[in-house]
Design an enzyme around this catalytic site. Sequence first.
Site, short mmCIF file in Angstrom:
data_model
loop_
_atom_site.label_atom_id
_atom_site.label_comp_id
_atom_site.label_asym_id
_atom_site.label_seq_id
_atom_site.Cartn_x
_atom_site.Cartn_y
_atom_site.Cartn_z
N SER A 115 -39.07 14.18 -101.14
CA SER A 115 -39.74 14.19 -102.44
C SER A 115 -38.76 14.74 -103.46
O SER A 115 -38.38 15.91 -103.39
CB SER A 115 -40.99 15.07 -102.39
N HIS A 126 -39.69 9.52 -102.13
CA HIS A 126 -41.01 9.77 -102.70
C HIS A 126 -40.84 10.32 -104.12
O HIS A 126 -40.13 11.30 -104.32
CB HIS A 126 -41.74 10.77 -101.81
N ASP A 149 -42.78 11.79 -107.39
CA ASP A 149 -44.04 12.38 -107.85
C ASP A 149 -44.16 12.30 -109.36
O ASP A 149 -43.38 12.90 -110.10
CB ASP A 149 -44.11 13.85 -107.42
N MET A 209 -46.48 13.18 -112.52
CA MET A 209 -47.59 14.06 -112.93
C MET A 209 -47.69 14.09 -114.45
O MET A 209 -46.68 14.11 -115.14
CB MET A 209 -47.34 15.48 -112.43
N HIS A 227 -45.85 8.13 -106.30
CA HIS A 227 -47.15 8.79 -106.13
C HIS A 227 -47.66 9.17 -107.52
O HIS A 227 -47.14 10.10 -108.14
CB HIS A 227 -46.93 10.02 -105.23
N MET A 242 -49.95 10.89 -109.93
CA MET A 242 -50.96 11.95 -110.10
C MET A 242 -51.26 12.02 -111.59
O MET A 242 -50.87 12.97 -112.29
CB MET A 242 -50.41 13.29 -109.57
N MET A 266 -53.40 14.08 -98.71
CA MET A 266 -52.75 15.28 -99.28
C MET A 266 -53.04 16.47 -98.39
O MET A 266 -54.20 16.76 -98.07
CB MET A 266 -53.28 15.56 -100.69
N GLY A 303 -49.73 18.94 -107.36
CA GLY A 303 -49.26 19.58 -108.60
C GLY A 303 -47.92 20.25 -108.46
O GLY A 303 -47.14 20.27 -109.41
N GLY A 330 -44.51 21.53 -105.64
CA GLY A 330 -43.84 21.55 -104.35
C GLY A 330 -43.91 22.96 -103.78
O GLY A 330 -44.30 23.91 -104.47
N GLY A 331 -43.56 23.09 -102.51
CA GLY A 331 -43.43 24.41 -101.91
C GLY A 331 -44.73 25.14 -101.61
O GLY A 331 -44.73 26.36 -101.42
N ASP A 355 -48.57 14.37 -97.27
CA ASP A 355 -47.77 14.94 -98.35
C ASP A 355 -48.21 16.38 -98.64
O ASP A 355 -49.36 16.61 -98.99
CB ASP A 355 -47.96 14.05 -99.59
N GLY A 356 -47.27 17.32 -98.46
CA GLY A 356 -47.53 18.71 -98.81
C GLY A 356 -47.35 19.67 -97.65
O GLY A 356 -48.01 19.53 -96.62
N GLY A 357 -46.40 20.57 -97.79
CA GLY A 357 -46.22 21.62 -96.78
C GLY A 357 -45.66 21.12 -95.46
O GLY A 357 -45.84 21.76 -94.42
N GLY A 371 -40.54 17.97 -99.49
CA GLY A 371 -39.78 18.39 -100.67
C GLY A 371 -38.99 19.65 -100.37
O GLY A 371 -37.78 19.63 -100.12
C1 DX5 Z 1 -47.32 17.75 -104.55
C2 DX5 Z 1 -46.47 16.52 -104.39
C3 DX5 Z 1 -45.60 16.55 -103.21
C4 DX5 Z 1 -44.60 17.67 -103.18
C5 DX5 Z 1 -44.43 18.07 -101.74
O1 DX5 Z 1 -48.23 17.52 -105.54
O2 DX5 Z 1 -47.28 15.37 -104.30
O3 DX5 Z 1 -44.96 15.29 -102.99
O4 DX5 Z 1 -43.34 17.34 -103.72
O5 DX5 Z 1 -43.62 19.18 -101.70
P1 DX5 Z 1 -43.50 20.13 -100.43
O6 DX5 Z 1 -42.97 19.29 -99.31
O7 DX5 Z 1 -42.54 21.18 -100.90
O8 DX5 Z 1 -44.88 20.66 -100.15
ZN ZN Z 2 -46.33 13.47 -103.65
#
Ligand code: DX5
Ligand code: ZN
Length: 226
Positions: A7, A32, A34, A36, A65, A67, A136, A141, A143-144, A174-176, A196
């Site tokens: 990401s 990927h 993102d 937003m 993606h 959002m 999700m 919103g 990363g991390g 996606d996420g964590g 990410g």
């Molecule tokens: C969050 C994004 C993710 C994000 C994931 O809203 O959609 O794609 O970048 O980041 P990590 O892998 O750090 O959770």
């Molecule tokens: Zn994403």
Amino acid sequence: MVEILPSILSADFARLGEQIAALETAGCRMLHVDVMDGHFVPNITIGPPVVESLRKATRAILDVHLMIEDPDKYAPVFIEAGADQVSVHQEACRHLDRTLRMIRSEGAKAGVVINPGTPVATLEDVLDVADYVLIMSVNPGFGGQQFIPNALRKVRELAALRKERGLHFPIEIDGGIDLNTAPRVVAAGARILVAGNAIFGTSDPERATRELKARAMAALPVAPAR
Ligand code: DX5
Ligand code: ZN
């Protein structure tokens, strides 16, 4: 097969071209992206011009993606900019079936996404018009963030529904995602893993990608011997 999707949200935007080239060397076939808007999620990221630049810089599949509040208005703009596949949130679409068909007719693969608070059952009637489904595992919103374990149950539920309906769409998550959660989501049925922080938060993103992929692949179910 499992795909690891870096990401770019967590990348160093000033060195994006260089970082992407390194990931391609590490075997990444998809990226990927993102998007937003500061309304659907409490953060603002990138728009179509960045996708246009990415398109010129890489041959990787661009997984965008969205959002954002008005995906119907902007999905065609991102496809025109070079997105190969576009995912929209169930929560942002008033006419989800129409939106997914529109993305396909614009020439991209259509993905549908659900937030941690949205049940899998809300997708039952669009599964045959989705090319992939994204679960999700954090609230979108940023990363991390920390992985929300309930996503594992949702991936299993979706995989069971897919089997029952005789469908074949891949499940993205996606996420964590990190070395600890990657094998768990693969065992649950996910095959496209977005990461990410676990990639760009390290000193060697290329190596982190290879390790993540190896760890994820090791969790694939073994085919029964004949
Ligand atoms: C969050 C994004 C993710 C994000 C994931 O809203 O959609 O794609 O970048 O980041 P990590 O892998 O750090 O959770
Ligand atoms: Zn994403």
